[in-house]
Design an enzyme around this catalytic site. Structure first.
Site, mmCIF file in Angstrom:
data_model
loop_
_atom_site.group_PDB
_atom_site.id
_atom_site.type_symbol
_atom_site.label_atom_id
_atom_site.label_comp_id
_atom_site.label_asym_id
_atom_site.label_seq_id
_atom_site.Cartn_x
_atom_site.Cartn_y
_atom_site.Cartn_z
ATOM 1 N N GLY A 60 0.827 -1.207 0.052
ATOM 2 C CA GLY A 60 0.040 0.106 -0.080
ATOM 3 C C GLY A 60 0.917 1.237 0.053
ATOM 4 C CB CYS A 87 5.270 -4.079 0.005
ATOM 5 S SG CYS A 87 6.215 -2.550 -0.159
ATOM 6 C CE1 TYR A 88 1.550 0.748 5.844
ATOM 7 C CE2 TYR A 88 -0.227 -0.727 5.674
ATOM 8 C CZ TYR A 88 0.335 0.093 6.194
ATOM 9 O OH TYR A 88 -0.274 0.993 7.316
ATOM 10 C CG HIS A 174 5.575 -5.631 -4.867
ATOM 11 N ND1 HIS A 174 4.355 -5.521 -4.416
ATOM 12 C CD2 HIS A 174 6.241 -4.428 -4.436
ATOM 13 C CE1 HIS A 174 4.184 -4.342 -3.742
ATOM 14 N NE2 HIS A 174 5.374 -3.589 -3.785
ATOM 15 C CD GLU A 176 2.151 -8.207 -5.635
ATOM 16 O OE1 GLU A 176 3.053 -8.918 -5.280
ATOM 17 O OE2 GLU A 176 2.046 -6.956 -5.179
ATOM 18 C CG ASP A 232 -18.269 -8.757 -19.227
ATOM 19 O OD1 ASP A 232 -17.397 -9.529 -19.801
ATOM 20 O OD2 ASP A 232 -17.762 -7.772 -18.981
ATOM 21 C CE LYS A 373 -13.785 -8.733 -20.884
ATOM 22 N NZ LYS A 373 -15.209 -7.867 -20.973
#
Ligand code: XMP
Length: 518
Positions: A60, A87-88, A174, A176, A232, A373
């Site tokens: 964050g 991280c944070y 990170h 990710e 969608d 998605k």
């Protein structure tokens, strides 16, 4: 000794406002680990109800030193499940256990070489050196309370820490982002080894459970659904129709703002191939009438949204005994966005059918509300929907009205349709349609320029070709289309579309521009 699998249902991610939080979720789901995101201030009851097998604290923008900086509910540490702070999130763990977090002398941003210095299940089956991505202003300086160092980088001596006894882990980098190439393995180790989360999340399993859930929710009730013909709403409707058949009533509204071929495709694919119970309503006169002379973009959007609701409402009222409304809402719209630094401004008022239920007093059926998605596309494939339909570029609710700059007229719409069709044909023929996120043409009626055709002078309209690369539409960059392709699009538009003598290519990224022009 064998350790029992976790009875938890998911990995829970608490969002502290990082731009990467959704990426953590997507990485985990790619690993078939089901996960959900809650805001960092989620209450004890919400965390307990989620029944997590483990909890991830995201990064964050805040600093743990700032007054009022975000903290999770204490229950996170008392729930008895493993915790991974990123991280944070790691700095929260350090601070919680009496260690010290200090502002770094230099903000570390970019690639770093991570050296693993201790045996941690988080780094099992990974090499001793990893390429990782760092983005932080604060660093841990001292550990306390049983925490030890598991990995370091040149500038971060505490790049990964853990307390095996408490089953708490912290990483400064990170895992990710794509810049941490083996980051998925770190997340997988957390979920599968540390949390002992064994359940697998697959589209085949999801399809089966959703069909069952829809039948349970709806019973013999009737459901109405607005179909746009896009990915969608088509996937949502096909799924619901699989569960309840003809009790699903689909309405396709021709707003008069559609592209060439949109309505025909809807009738053919949705009605005939997917066998949906479909009604096509031609409301183009009403839409164009209400839009006549209106040039302000926000007013145009509001008029279109309201007209759509009027039409759809009238259609729904015709269906006797309808009590449910189906929507193709996706997970990114459901996640409560966390703003650690105040509210953000509305750039464009999006037209979706989100305003419908309040007025209509219908209960919602939203079978895609927990999906991203790319997962919707995979589910669509599982449902037998064609790759061509699943690969369609996004098309905005207000349609071509936001691509005719200023007041919309039938003549301008027709010119735009012809140019747009040429662009799509050429993109498809060259194989570029599937490589870009979205591409379209915009017409600038107030810009007229001088040209020469044959021996004569022309003084006509300009159109702009826009093509962008993006992951989610939130940020985008203009596509580097080959010059030969651009040349072909341009010369075909100028020679085949009456009233256009100039073609420009939009080379703006988002931000600072947006994808659509209005
Ligand atoms: P912008 O122009 O905001 O667009 O950068 C981001 C993405 O959203 C689409 N878009 C819309 N989609 N209703 C929609 O369903 C809308 O009102 C709307 N406005 C923009 C746009 O095409 C792009 O994919």
């Amino acid at each position: 000794m064998t350790v029992a699998a976790s009875a938890g249902e998911k990995i829970l991610i608490l969002d502290f406002g990082s731009q990467y939080t959704q990426l953590i979720a997507r990485r985990l789901r790619e690993l078939e680990v089901y996960c959900e995101i809650l805001p960092y201030h989620a209450k004890k009851e919400a965390i307990r109800a989620a029944n997590p097998a483990g909890i991830i604290l995201s990064g964050g923008p805040a600093s743990v030193h700032e007054k009022g900086s975000p903290r999770p509910n204490d229950f996170v540490y008392e729930a008895g499940v493993p915790v991974l702070g990123i991280c944070y999130g790691m700095q929260l763990l350090v601070e919680l256990h009496g260690g010290k977090v200090v502002p770094s002398k230099k903000r570390e941003y970019g690639h770093a070489d991570l050296e693993i210095v201790a045996d941690s299940p988080l780094f099992a089956d990974l090499p001793k050196h990893l390429q990782v991505w760092m983005s932080h202003g604060d660093s841990a300086e001292r550990l306390h309370n049983g925490f030890r160092v598991d990995a370091r980088t040149g500038s971060a001596p505490y790049a990964a820490i853990s307390d095996e006894g408490k089953r708490q882990y912290g990483i400064q980098f990170h895992p990710e982002v794509v810049h941490t190439p083996l980051g998925s393995k770190v997340l997988e180790n957390f979920a599968r080894r540390i949390c002992r989360f064994e359940k697998r999340f697959s589209m085949a399993g999801l399809l089966e459970s959703q069909v069952k859930a829809i039948r349970e929710q709806v019973g013999d009730g009737k459901v109405v659904c607005a179909l746009s013909g896009g990915v969608d709403s088509t996937v949502a409707a096909t799924l619901i129709s699989k569960a309840i058949g003809k009790n699903l009533y689909c309405v396709f509204v021709d707003t008069g703002l559609l592209r060439h071929g949109d309505r025909d495709r809807a009738e053919k694919v949705l009605g005939q191939e997917l066998k949906l119970n479909l009604k096509v309503v031609d409301a183009s006169k009403l839409f164009l009438g209400r839009l006549k002379g209106v040039s302000d973009p926000e007013r145009k959007r509001k008029i279109i949204g309201k007209t759509f609701i009027d039409i759809f409402n009238a259609e729904a009222k015709r269906i006797k005994g309808v009590t449910f409304l189906a929507q193709g809402t996706l997970y990114p719209d459901v996640i409560e966005s966390v703003s650690v630094h105040g509210p953000s401004v509305v750039i464009k008022s999006h037209h979706n059918v989100g305003g419908l239920p309040k007025k209509m007093n219908l209960r919602l059926v939203e079978p895609l509300r927990m999906l991203f998605k790319d997962e919707v596309r995979r589910l669509g494939k599982e449902l037998g929907i064609s790759a061509e339909l699943l690969g369609l570029h996004p098309f905005p609710g207000p349609g071509l009205a936001i691509r005719v700059l200023g007041a919309v007229t039938p003549a301008l719409l027709n010119t735009l349709r012809s140019a747009d069709l040429i662009m799509r044909e050429e993109l498809k023929a060259s194989g570029w349609y599937d490589k870009v996120w979205q591409s379209f043409v915009v017409i600038l009626p107030s810009v007229r320029s001088v040209g020469v055709m044959g021996d004569g002078r022309t003084y006509e309209n300009t159109v702009v070709v826009r093509s962008v690369d993006s992951r989610d539409g939130m940020t985008a960059d203009w596509s580097r289309l080959p010059h030969d392709l651009l040349q072909k699009i341009s010369s075909r538009i100028v020679s085949e579309v009456k009233g256009v003598n100039r073609v420009a290519y939009d080379i703006s990224s988002k931000p600072p521009a947006t994808i659509e022009w209005e």
